[in-house]
Design an enzyme around this catalytic site. Structure first.
Site, PDB file in Angstrom:
ATOM      1  CB  CYS A  10     -43.739 -44.304 -57.626  1.00  8.49           C
ATOM      2  SG  CYS A  10     -43.588 -42.875 -56.960  1.00  8.49           S
ATOM      3  CG  LEU A  11     -38.371 -42.365 -60.477  1.00  4.54           C
ATOM      4  CD1 LEU A  11     -38.039 -40.838 -60.737  1.00  4.54           C
ATOM      5  CD2 LEU A  11     -37.555 -43.293 -60.982  1.00  4.54           C
ATOM      6  N   GLY A  17     -41.818 -38.958 -64.768  1.00  2.00           N
ATOM      7  CA  GLY A  17     -42.243 -37.805 -64.069  1.00  2.00           C
ATOM      8  C   GLY A  17     -41.430 -37.548 -62.742  1.00  2.00           C
ATOM      9  CG  HIS A  40     -45.771 -37.967 -56.099  1.00  2.00           C
ATOM     10  ND1 HIS A  40     -45.197 -38.458 -55.030  1.00  2.00           N
ATOM     11  CD2 HIS A  40     -45.276 -38.519 -57.229  1.00  2.00           C
ATOM     12  CE1 HIS A  40     -44.760 -39.654 -55.505  1.00  2.00           C
ATOM     13  NE2 HIS A  40     -44.902 -39.729 -56.664  1.00  2.00           N
ATOM     14  CG  HIS A  97     -47.675 -41.068 -60.343  1.00  2.00           C
ATOM     15  ND1 HIS A  97     -47.703 -42.481 -60.192  1.00  2.00           N
ATOM     16  CD2 HIS A  97     -46.605 -40.673 -59.986  1.00  2.00           C
ATOM     17  CE1 HIS A  97     -46.588 -42.661 -59.202  1.00  2.00           C
ATOM     18  NE2 HIS A  97     -45.905 -41.679 -59.234  1.00  2.00           N
ATOM     19  CD  GLU A  98     -44.688 -37.298 -61.233  1.00  2.00           C
ATOM     20  OE1 GLU A  98     -44.102 -37.053 -59.991  1.00  2.00           O
ATOM     21  OE2 GLU A  98     -44.448 -38.650 -61.751  1.00  2.00           O
ATOM     22  CD  GLN A 126     -41.521 -38.556 -56.986  1.00  2.00           C
ATOM     23  OE1 GLN A 126     -41.700 -38.077 -57.907  1.00  2.00           O
ATOM     24  NE2 GLN A 126     -41.410 -39.984 -57.198  1.00  2.00           N
TER      25      GLN A 126
END
Ligand SMILES: [Zn+2]
Length: 165
Positions: free
Chosen positions: A91-92, A44, A137, A133-134, A49
């Site tokens: 998470c990236l 994702g 963000h 999660h996204e 991000q």
């Protein structure tokens, strides 16, 4: 090339703008986000991000669910949720950190696709987890906000997350 922004970068906390124009630029932006997500081995990715304060995210859980393809969610809102599940997340934007996070098991989401078509769907399993999660963000929330203060303190002491972020 879209560069990943890491925890501590203020763009991850900034308020995001709704998408109102569904043109070729948006489709190209989404295509590049999917490329970036794949390049970084993510499942994702949300626009903040990569430094863009827009309500756009992409998800690809085809590694876990064969029938899935990369998908874009524009202007997503969670309108209902149920149940509870605990899953380890990463998470990236927060490299080397994985922690268990408690979230609803299923969610009902209103969103648009990259063509501007309205959708209203219920999700559970991996899709519900990654989407939550996204969507966090695009609302300026990071998964380490959702873990216990003690675990968070430990991560700070180990210098895995900054003191202020
Ligand atoms: Zn993330």
């Amino acid at each position: 090339m879209q560069r990943i922004r890491f925890i501590g970068d203020p763009v991850l906390r900034r308020e995001t703008k709704e998408v109102t124009i569904f043109d070729d630029d948006l489709k190209l932006f989404v295509k590049n986000m999917i490329k970036t997500m794949h390049r970084e081995d993510g499942i994702g990715l949300a626009a903040p991000q990569i430094g863009h304060s827009r309500k756009i995210l992409v998800v690809d859980i085809s590694g876990m669910e064969e029938t899935e393809k990369p998908r874009a969610f524009i202007n997503p809102t969670i309108v209902d949720s149920w149940g509870e599940s605990v899953v380890e997340e990463g998470c990236l934007s927060i490299p080397d950190v994985r922690e268990e996070v408690t979230r609803p098991e299923g969610i009902e989401v209103k969103y648009q696709n990259e063509n501007g078509e309205n959708h209203h769907n219920r999700f559970d399993g991996w899709m519900a987890r990654v989407l939550q999660h996204e969507i966090d963000h695009v609302n300026g929330v990071l998964f380490v906000d959702l873990i216990s203060p003690i675990k968070r303190k430990l991560l700070t002491e180990q210098k895995l997350i900054p003191n202020k972020y």
